[in-house]
Design an enzyme around this catalytic site. Sequence first.
Site, PDB file in Angstrom:
ATOM      1  N   GLU A   1      12.936  14.321 -14.617  1.00  0.00           N
ATOM      2  CA  GLU A   1      13.082  13.216 -15.560  1.00  0.00           C
ATOM      3  C   GLU A   1      14.333  12.386 -15.229  1.00  0.00           C
ATOM      4  OE1 GLU A   1      10.788  12.619 -17.628  1.00  0.00           O
ATOM      5  OE2 GLU A   1      11.678  11.086 -18.899  1.00  0.00           O
TER       6      GLU A   1
ATOM      7  N   TYR B   1       8.265  11.101  -3.887  1.00  0.00           N
ATOM      8  CA  TYR B   1       7.924   9.673  -3.901  1.00  0.00           C
ATOM      9  C   TYR B   1       9.180   8.825  -3.666  1.00  0.00           C
ATOM     10  CZ  TYR B   1       6.650   5.125  -5.929  1.00  0.00           C
ATOM     11  OH  TYR B   1       6.450   3.782  -6.142  1.00  0.00           O
TER      12      TYR B   1
ATOM     13  N   ALA C   1       0.850  -1.208   0.000  1.00  0.00           N
ATOM     14  CA  ALA C   1       0.000   0.000   0.000  1.00  0.00           C
ATOM     15  C   ALA C   1       0.873   1.241   0.000  1.00  0.00           C
ATOM     16  CB  ALA C   1      -0.911   0.005   1.227  1.00  0.00           C
ATOM     17  N   ALA C   2       0.562   2.167  -0.872  1.00  0.00           N
ATOM     18  CA  ALA C   2       1.360   3.390  -0.973  1.00  0.00           C
ATOM     19  C   ALA C   2       0.623   4.409  -1.824  1.00  0.00           C
ATOM     20  CB  ALA C   2       2.720   3.077  -1.616  1.00  0.00           C
TER      21      ALA C   2
ATOM     22  N   SER D   1      11.296   1.142  -4.651  1.00  0.00           N
ATOM     23  CA  SER D   1      11.183   1.561  -6.049  1.00  0.00           C
ATOM     24  C   SER D   1      12.535   1.977  -6.630  1.00  0.00           C
ATOM     25  CB  SER D   1      10.218   2.748  -6.112  1.00  0.00           C
ATOM     26  OG  SER D   1      10.309   3.381  -7.362  1.00  0.00           O
TER      27      SER D   1
HETATM   28  N1  LIG Z   1       3.896   0.346 -10.518  1.00  0.00           N
HETATM   29  C1  LIG Z   1       5.216   0.512 -10.541  1.00  0.00           C
HETATM   30  O1  LIG Z   1       5.840   0.719 -11.588  1.00  0.00           O
HETATM   31  C2  LIG Z   1       6.001   0.453  -9.257  1.00  0.00           C
HETATM   32  C3  LIG Z   1       7.384   0.628  -9.324  1.00  0.00           C
HETATM   33  C4  LIG Z   1       8.125   0.614  -8.145  1.00  0.00           C
HETATM   34  C5  LIG Z   1       7.486   0.372  -6.935  1.00  0.00           C
HETATM   35  N2  LIG Z   1       6.147   0.204  -6.889  1.00  0.00           N
HETATM   36  C6  LIG Z   1       5.529  -0.015  -5.586  1.00  0.00           C
HETATM   37  O2  LIG Z   1       4.769  -1.223  -5.618  1.00  0.00           O
HETATM   38  C7  LIG Z   1       3.622  -1.102  -4.760  1.00  0.00           C
HETATM   39  C8  LIG Z   1       2.365  -1.459  -5.529  1.00  0.00           C
HETATM   40  O3  LIG Z   1       2.234  -0.553  -6.618  1.00  0.00           O
HETATM   41  P1  LIG Z   1       1.050  -0.644  -7.679  1.00  0.00           P
HETATM   42  O4  LIG Z   1       1.630  -0.313  -8.989  1.00  0.00           O
HETATM   43  O5  LIG Z   1       0.282  -1.901  -7.500  1.00  0.00           O
HETATM   44  O6  LIG Z   1       0.167   0.608  -7.221  1.00  0.00           O
HETATM   45  P2  LIG Z   1      -1.411   0.769  -7.103  1.00  0.00           P
HETATM   46  O7  LIG Z   1      -1.642   2.228  -6.945  1.00  0.00           O
HETATM   47  O8  LIG Z   1      -2.092   0.043  -8.194  1.00  0.00           O
HETATM   48  O9  LIG Z   1      -1.718   0.042  -5.725  1.00  0.00           O
HETATM   49  C9  LIG Z   1      -1.523   0.650  -4.474  1.00  0.00           C
HETATM   50  C10 LIG Z   1      -2.691   0.259  -3.585  1.00  0.00           C
HETATM   51  O10 LIG Z   1      -2.485   0.852  -2.292  1.00  0.00           O
HETATM   52  C11 LIG Z   1      -3.744   1.246  -1.806  1.00  0.00           C
HETATM   53  N3  LIG Z   1      -3.596   2.287  -0.787  1.00  0.00           N
HETATM   54  C12 LIG Z   1      -3.189   3.576  -0.973  1.00  0.00           C
HETATM   55  N4  LIG Z   1      -3.203   4.218   0.187  1.00  0.00           N
HETATM   56  C13 LIG Z   1      -3.599   3.336   1.137  1.00  0.00           C
HETATM   57  C14 LIG Z   1      -3.817   3.406   2.537  1.00  0.00           C
HETATM   58  N5  LIG Z   1      -3.635   4.552   3.196  1.00  0.00           N
HETATM   59  N6  LIG Z   1      -4.208   2.295   3.197  1.00  0.00           N
HETATM   60  C15 LIG Z   1      -4.437   1.145   2.523  1.00  0.00           C
HETATM   61  N7  LIG Z   1      -4.270   1.014   1.192  1.00  0.00           N
HETATM   62  C16 LIG Z   1      -3.859   2.095   0.508  1.00  0.00           C
HETATM   63  C17 LIG Z   1      -4.494   1.762  -3.037  1.00  0.00           C
HETATM   64  O11 LIG Z   1      -5.896   1.768  -2.833  1.00  0.00           O
HETATM   65  C18 LIG Z   1      -4.040   0.777  -4.106  1.00  0.00           C
HETATM   66  O12 LIG Z   1      -4.970  -0.296  -4.233  1.00  0.00           O
HETATM   67  C19 LIG Z   1       3.647   0.327  -4.225  1.00  0.00           C
HETATM   68  O13 LIG Z   1       4.238   0.343  -2.951  1.00  0.00           O
HETATM   69  C20 LIG Z   1       4.536   1.061  -5.208  1.00  0.00           C
HETATM   70  O14 LIG Z   1       5.160   2.181  -4.618  1.00  0.00           O
HETATM   71  C21 LIG Z   1       5.374   0.229  -8.021  1.00  0.00           C
END
Ligand SMILES: NC(=O)c1ccc[n+]([C@@H]2O[C@H](COP(=O)([O-])OP(=O)(O)OC[C@H]3O[C@@H](n4cnc5c(N)ncnc54)[C@H](O)[C@@H]3O)[C@@H](O)[C@H]2O)c1
Length: 316
Positions: A267, A135, A68-69, A111
């Site tokens: 960027e 972030y 969650a983030a 990340s």
């Molecule tokens: N997508 C990418 O390219 C990427 C890259 C590096 C790291 N990440 C990390 O991977 C993880 C998952 O990313 P994702 O792409 O699935 O993102 P996403 O936004 O699809 O999923 C994040 C989920 O966290 C939930 N959330 C947000 N705030 C919350 C809170 N206060 N309490 C409970 N739930 C909460 C949201 O509702 C969402 O379902 C994150 O921590 C993100 O930082 C993602």
Amino acid sequence: MVKILVTGGSGMVGAALVEKLVKDGHEVNMLDIHDVKIEGTNYIQGTILSPMDIDKAMDGCEYVVHLAATVGVDRSLKAPLECLDVNVLGTRNMLEASVKNDIKRFVFSSSSEIYGEPRELPILETADYSPKSEYGASKVIGEEYIKAYSKKYNLDYTILRFFNVYGEQRNEFVVPLFITAALKNETLKLFGDGQQTRAFCYVDDIVQGICKGIFEEKAKNEIFNIGNPGGEVSMEQLAQKIVEISGSQSKIEHVEFGDKIRGKWREVFKRVPEIKKAQEKLGYEPKWTIEDGLKAVIDYYKENLDKYVEPDMQGI
Ligand SMILES: NC(=O)c1ccc[n+]([C@@H]2O[C@H](COP(=O)([O-])OP(=O)(O)OC[C@H]3O[C@@H](n4cnc5c(N)ncnc54)[C@H](O)[C@@H]3O)[C@@H](O)[C@H]2O)c1
């Protein structure tokens, strides 16, 4: 079989992970503010900002995967205090509860944004932190809190630094933005010369990395890059591939970086992970080529285009 709490289980990575864990016979609790029902899980609607919600969600769990983030550079620019609260305070809340509940391992989604513009390519786990965004900074702080809690309370952890994940995700990131534009035959816009590179990793390969992070003994108290160097493309190549695979009539256009829309200051021009550590210690091996991954996502968006609204990202 074990009981696992996945925070952010309704998100792109979380939903794919939860489905895999349930399929493998594990018991899964998921805590998320958004209600996305996934069959076979115990869904707790709540926030990681509430210790009470966390306690309820962590009840009886042995492992925690904390996803969650407030996700992404754009969102952290738009909602900087939410980013600070959720990614820093929320992570600390999760650590407090994990200590209290004797969690066996705390797996954290960090990340590639923590590296900023790398001095060397491919990027090793030992490269310096140099985030360009709040972030990225929030993920650095999350990592440091985890290491501090581990030292103080013997909490075992695995930190996974994901590189440019794509899948069925919100329409704020380059892959869905390009795909939805291509499916509507609209122009795909490239910032600058379009030669910025990313190594895109299909979500199922990230899920593979997370499962190794939970269950492999050698993942204990280690940090790994999880991504797919084979998916390296420039933004221009990405746009061309999406237009070609989707059979679109879209044009590709270059636009200047802006102060508001996408500042050049934020960027990162080149980014590709070194994943040898995960390959050698965990047996992690990404399986999806970028062409196959894009095809899967394009097929998904063709069926679900009406669900995807224009992102509310003005002013960034
Ligand atoms: N997508 C990418 O390219 C990427 C890259 C590096 C790291 N990440 C990390 O991977 C993880 C998952 O990313 P994702 O792409 O699935 O993102 P996403 O936004 O699809 O999923 C994040 C989920 O966290 C939930 N959330 C947000 N705030 C919350 C809170 N206060 N309490 C409970 N739930 C909460 C949201 O509702 C969402 O379902 C994150 O921590 C993100 O930082 C993602």
